[in-house]
Design a protein around this motif. Structure first.
Motif, PDB file in Angstrom:
ATOM      1  N   ILE A 180       0.961  -0.969  -0.113  1.00 41.77           N
ATOM      2  CA  ILE A 180       0.132   0.029   0.003  1.00 41.77           C
ATOM      3  C   ILE A 180       0.799   1.130  -0.132  1.00 41.77           C
ATOM      4  N   VAL A 181       2.052   1.306   0.861  1.00 41.61           N
ATOM      5  CA  VAL A 181       2.819   2.413   0.774  1.00 41.61           C
ATOM      6  C   VAL A 181       3.459   2.606  -0.732  1.00 41.61           C
ATOM      7  N   GLU A 182       3.921   1.528  -1.359  1.00 44.34           N
ATOM      8  CA  GLU A 182       4.454   1.657  -2.620  1.00 44.34           C
ATOM      9  C   GLU A 182       3.575   2.455  -3.491  1.00 44.34           C
ATOM     10  N   ILE A 183       2.122   2.010  -3.632  1.00 43.77           N
ATOM     11  CA  ILE A 183       0.950   2.452  -4.293  1.00 43.77           C
ATOM     12  C   ILE A 183       0.787   3.863  -4.090  1.00 43.77           C
ATOM     13  N   ALA A 184       0.621   4.261  -2.886  1.00 39.55           N
ATOM     14  CA  ALA A 184       0.429   5.326  -2.414  1.00 39.55           C
ATOM     15  C   ALA A 184       1.682   6.552  -2.903  1.00 39.55           C
ATOM     16  N   HIS A 185       2.772   6.099  -2.601  1.00 42.36           N
ATOM     17  CA  HIS A 185       3.907   6.940  -3.124  1.00 42.36           C
ATOM     18  C   HIS A 185       3.639   7.222  -4.689  1.00 42.36           C
ATOM     19  N   GLN A 186       3.433   6.114  -5.122  1.00 42.73           N
ATOM     20  CA  GLN A 186       3.458   6.381  -6.747  1.00 42.73           C
ATOM     21  C   GLN A 186       2.444   7.502  -7.162  1.00 42.73           C
ATOM     22  N   HIS A 187       1.501   8.026  -6.405  1.00 38.52           N
ATOM     23  CA  HIS A 187       0.554   8.848  -6.470  1.00 38.52           C
ATOM     24  C   HIS A 187       0.756  10.198  -5.589  1.00 38.52           C
ATOM     25  N   SER A 188       1.862  10.328  -5.191  1.00 41.96           N
ATOM     26  CA  SER A 188       2.561  11.374  -4.168  1.00 41.96           C
ATOM     27  C   SER A 188       1.286  11.310  -2.960  1.00 41.96           C
ATOM     28  N   MET A 189       1.113  10.225  -2.326  1.00 39.39           N
ATOM     29  CA  MET A 189      -0.004  10.345  -1.112  1.00 39.39           C
ATOM     30  C   MET A 189       0.931   9.874   0.063  1.00 39.39           C
ATOM     31  N   ALA A 190       0.984  10.511   1.196  1.00 35.60           N
ATOM     32  CA  ALA A 190       1.293  10.368   2.479  1.00 35.60           C
ATOM     33  C   ALA A 190       0.780   8.954   3.204  1.00 35.60           C
ATOM     34  N   VAL A 191       1.401   8.281   3.618  1.00 36.87           N
ATOM     35  CA  VAL A 191       0.902   7.102   4.211  1.00 36.87           C
ATOM     36  C   VAL A 191       1.027   7.341   6.011  1.00 36.87           C
ATOM     37  N   LEU A 192       0.044   7.541   6.695  1.00 34.58           N
ATOM     38  CA  LEU A 192      -0.260   7.596   7.936  1.00 34.58           C
ATOM     39  C   LEU A 192      -0.731   6.478   8.550  1.00 34.58           C
ATOM     40  N   VAL A 193       0.252   6.055   9.856  1.00 26.18           N
ATOM     41  CA  VAL A 193      -0.494   4.927  10.388  1.00 26.18           C
ATOM     42  C   VAL A 193      -0.632   4.819  11.921  1.00 26.18           C
ATOM     43  N   ASP A 194      -1.855   4.533  12.269  1.00 27.01           N
ATOM     44  CA  ASP A 194      -2.083   4.577  13.707  1.00 27.01           C
ATOM     45  C   ASP A 194      -1.597   3.105  14.257  1.00 27.01           C
ATOM     46  N   GLU A 195      -0.514   3.068  14.979  1.00 26.72           N
ATOM     47  CA  GLU A 195       0.116   1.976  15.478  1.00 26.72           C
ATOM     48  C   GLU A 195       0.021   2.078  17.096  1.00 26.72           C
ATOM     49  N   ALA A 196      -1.228   2.413  17.423  1.00 26.50           N
ATOM     50  CA  ALA A 196      -1.345   2.423  18.846  1.00 26.50           C
ATOM     51  C   ALA A 196      -1.275   1.243  19.689  1.00 26.50           C
ATOM     52  N   HIS A 197      -1.570   0.105  18.945  1.00 27.99           N
ATOM     53  CA  HIS A 197      -1.380  -1.200  19.494  1.00 27.99           C
ATOM     54  C   HIS A 197      -0.329  -1.991  18.959  1.00 27.99           C
TER      55      HIS A 197
END
Length: 492
Positions: A183-200
């Motif tokens: 998903i990160v690779e796909i998002a970055h191809q479209h210049s989208m930032a990937v934000l992750v809630d890693e609370a757990h």
């Protein structure tokens, strides 16, 4: 970042030295090393009170760290595989809000699963972003939402190529992880930032048998609840950032909008020590934790009527990986709801699990657990399966887990004129408030969404089970604010 010694605790060490220096305080806090609140000090101990200090020069300042806090944050960044880290004392909530505010301006789109925590909704309200909800996969047998699939992400990006960010959960409350790397690779191809809630997922990067952390997988930012699974004090967390799409100074500015200027040194120093422990002893400790939870899961699955789900779910829709420390147990074949078992465990066996839903309970197994504590849980579940079993099976209801219709942006709904209606009369209205069970804090309905009959029925079901509900101004959830002119008040 150059290699640095993870055995150091710069902030905790400086705090101890300061407390031993014999300083006479004429600053805040007003309890003056505990002398001003003797009853509390006598119970918790003088050491804690002496460590509860304000932002003095030698201890640095969280709003603009350049000393020991900065050193401690740099150690945390290296340990978690990030380029920058920021200490959080308003919990991971402030980190989630800051991530969204740093990636999105008012009117920007953000792709987000609807089973996100309420902090993501508040981050959307604060930023003015427009949520594009992506449907998480639903496990119909367990009645819970899992992760999102790469296919759904691709489809959503194709429909909204102008989105600025994608928000993901790693892991979900029940332990499922998505294929974040792809998903990160796909998002970055479209210049989208990937934000992750890693609370757990604070622990996941410190043992190879856990799913990888967001930083390992190339995400741009993640918010990590070190207090949940990493050993620090409640309310202390980390915000992590990779160089690239999001500027660290923007993050710092946004964080300072919402985070306190009077940061607790008890909370921050616990982050310092918890990071040291994970970095230097994490693999050893987590190996023991995995054995404990695996043994417990095996024993629970021998109990008639119970299903402790785990890594066998990997490969099912929305489950790319699984965090085994999330000990979820499906209880509906006992004829009991998860809420009932949650209460029975607490009231009859003095065991407090993390959460319940209608079909499951979930216990978090972490660094502080022992063989004795897991044996107590297993023994209690064996006893419950005999003494409290009913001759029915709880009916599955999963419609409420489907994505609702978003009619108005959460920010516009938050600031719009509203009127109060009875919950039973709210079908078809646009919600002006959120309603959620806490934990887990995932809204059943959020501001700007169309209220459905299924939502109301589920909320009433939660009320019947005496679940802790929140989000509305009405504390009893008999009424809800909906969009429109304000004509009524509660009870009218």
């Amino acid at each position: 970042m150059k290699d640095i010694n993870q055995n150091q605790t710069p902030l905790f060490t400086a705090l101890k030295e300061y407390s031993k220096s014999g300083i006479v305080p004429f600053d805040v806090p007003g309890h003056k090393q505990g002398r001003g609140i003797k009853e509390f000090t006598e119970y918790v101990g003088t050491t804690i009170m002496e460590l509860d200090v304000n932002s003095v020069k030698c201890l640095d300042n969280i709003c603009n760290p350049i000393g020991v806090i900065k050193e401690a944050e740099d150690l945390a960044a290296q340990a978690f595989g990030a380029d920058h880290s920021f200490f959080l004392v308003n919990g991971t909530t402030s980190g989630v809000q800051t991530m969204i505010m740093s990636a999105c301006k008012p009117g920007d789109k953000i792709i987000i699963p609807r089973n996100a925590h309420k902090s993501a909704i508040s981050g959307i309200i604060l930023s003015g972003a427009i949520p594009i909800y992506i449907q998480p996969e639903i496990n119909e047998n367990l009645g819970i939402a899992m992760g999102v699939t790469v296919e759904r992400v691709k489809k959503t990006i194709k429909a909204h190529p102008d989105a600025k960010a994608i928000f993901l959960i790693n892991p979900t409350y029940y332990g499922a992880t998505s294929n974040i790397k792809e998903i990160v690779e796909i998002a970055h191809q479209h210049s989208m930032a990937v934000l992750v809630d890693e609370a757990h997922g604070a622990h996941m990067g410190f043992h190879k048998e856990f799913p990888p952390s967001a930083m390992e997988l190339g995400a741009d930012m993640s918010a990590v609840s070190l207090h949940k699974t990493g050993g620090s004090l409640t309310q202390s967390s980390l915000l992590l950032l990779k160089k690239g799409i999001i500027d660290p100074f923007t993050v710092k500015t946004n964080l300072n909008l919402t985070q306190t200027t009077s940061a607790s040194y008890l909370l921050m120093s616990s982050l310092d020590v918890a990071r040291k422990q994970l970095a230097t002893k994490g693999e050893e400790i987590l190996t023991k934790v995995l054995k404990l939870v695996r043994d417990a899961r095996e024993e629970i699955n021998k109990i008639d009527g119970l299903y402790a789900f785990g890594k066998e779910l990997v490969g099912t829709p929305g489950v790319y990986g699984f965090d085994e420390t999330k000990l979820g147990v499906n209880v509906r074949k006992l004829g009991l709801t998860g809420f009932e078992v949650y209460d029975i465990l607490r009231d009859h066996y003095k065991i407090q699990v993390e959460l319940a839903d209608y079909y499951n309970i979930m216990a978090i197994v972490s660094l502080g657990d022992t063989e004795r504590s897991l044996q107590a849980l297993v023994a209690a579940l064996k006893d419950i399966a005999v003494k409290f079993r009913k001759d029915v099976e709880i009916k599955m209801i999963t419609n409420v887990l489907k994505n609702p219709a978003v009619i108005v942006s959460p920010r516009d709904a938050y600031y719009s004129s509203k009127r109060v209606v009875k919950l039973d009369d709210a079908v078809g209205e646009i919600s002006g408030e959120a309603i959620m069970a806490y934990p887990p804090g995932i809204p059943v309905v959020a501001p700007g969404e169309r209220i459905t009959k299924e939502m109301i029925e589920y909320i009433k079901l939660l009320k019947e089970e005496e679940t802790l509900l929140q989000g509305t101004e009405d504390p009893y959830i008999e009424y809800i604010k909906v969009l429109g002119l304000n004509t009524n008040g509660f009870g009218k």
